[in-house]
Write an enzyme that holds these catalytic residues in place. Structure first.
Site, PDB file in Angstrom:
ATOM      1  N   GLU A 121      43.320  46.893  40.708  1.00  0.00           N
ATOM      2  CA  GLU A 121      43.575  46.185  39.453  1.00  0.00           C
ATOM      3  C   GLU A 121      45.069  46.062  39.171  1.00  0.00           C
ATOM      4  OE1 GLU A 121      41.542  44.625  37.257  1.00  0.00           O
ATOM      5  OE2 GLU A 121      40.175  44.856  38.923  1.00  0.00           O
ATOM      6  N   HIS A 124      46.665  43.333  41.145  1.00  0.00           N
ATOM      7  CA  HIS A 124      46.580  41.984  40.551  1.00  0.00           C
ATOM      8  C   HIS A 124      47.716  41.758  39.550  1.00  0.00           C
ATOM      9  CE1 HIS A 124      42.855  40.366  42.177  1.00  0.00           C
ATOM     10  NE2 HIS A 124      42.147  41.402  41.789  1.00  0.00           N
TER      11      HIS A 124
HETATM   12 ZN   LIG Z   1      40.299  41.895  42.383  1.00  0.00          ZN
END
Ligand SMILES: [Zn+2]
Length: 260
Positions: A121, A124
């Site tokens: 996460e 990202h």
């Molecule tokens: Zn992802």
């Protein structure tokens, strides 16, 4: 008129050429990062209002311990909350906001598996994928109006904004990350957790567990982070390097010990 258009295009192209992700890929991401951060903060506020925040000391300590160890490698202040929600999900938003569902905590066997999801996460966010998604899918004009729309998740534009941030599932709109973004977040995430001293090979087990869980019921995390056939192979190919990074981290005294 034509000249102005060409000039505007040249500016956009030159700005885009400047932007590169942590893996060295050049990207089109023309939204100001400060605006993306405000979108992330606003989205986090909306989610906080709608969800129950876990008061469990044990769960909060477990998650906080993992996030602290990972974000120490990145820098900046990161806020993390545990949400009472049985679905398997976690998310990170621009502006350094992280949410973890209790369902995911229940699924993982150890700190390394949850670190794998959180590292992915954060990958990202570090690669500015939300910015890139907005820049690719929207014009600059709409991009700007999305910032205001995120405060109104019940409107269509607000839902689009939240889905571009990767947290649309709870508002009924799912916009999956592309295979390119998924692979890039995997590469960044695995390296990051190894640098923090976590065992990166647990990421493979984690994805296998996710796939297994999805046979019984739809997995919220997989709806926004679709798995592809070569994900496990790609991760396996990355392991020799990642294990070396972990060993260096251990030699440097980094031994995260986050107890579930
Ligand atoms: Zn992802």
């Amino acid at each position: 008129m034509k000249l102005r258009l060409i000039l505007a295009l040249l500016i956009i192209i030159s700005l885009a050429a400047c932007a590169t992700t942590p893996t060295g890929r050049s990207q089109l991401a023309f939204m100001p990062d400060s605006e993306l951060d405000s979108m992330g903060l606003q989205a986090f506020e909306s989610i906080k209002k709608e969800k129950t925040i876990s008061q469990s000391v044990q769960e909060n300590q477990f998650v906080r311990c993992i996030v602290d160890a990972i974000t120490r490698e990145v820098g900046g202040r990161w806020e993390v909350l545990v949400f009472e929600d049985n679905t398997l999900n976690a998310f990170a938003l621009p502006g350094n906001k992280i949410g973890v569902h209790t369902g995911l905590i229940d699924l993982v066997d150890n700190q390394d598996q949850l670190a794998s999801v959180i590292g992915h996460e954060i990958g990202h966010v570090l690669a500015r994928h939300s910015n890139e998604r907005i820049s690719q899918k929207m014009g600059a004009q709409i991009g700007i109006s999305l910032i205001a729309a995120v405060a109104a998740p019940q409107t269509p534009l607000g839902q689009t904004a939240l889905s571009l941030l990767g947290v649309g599932a709870q508002y009924g709109i799912i916009m999956p990350f592309s295979r390119l973004h998924e692979s890039e977040a995997d590469v960044i995430g695995v390296e990051l957790i190894a640098k923090a001293g976590f065992n990166p090979s647990e990421s493979i087990t984690l994805w296998q567990k996710m796939a297994q869980a999805s046979q019984a019921q739809p997995v919220e995390f997989l709806s926004t982070h679709p798995s592809h056939a070569t994900r496990i192979d790609d991760l396996q190919a990355q392991m020799p390097k990642a294990m070396k990074i972990m060993q260096q981290a251990h030699a440097a005294g980094k031994h995260p010990n986050c107890m579930k």
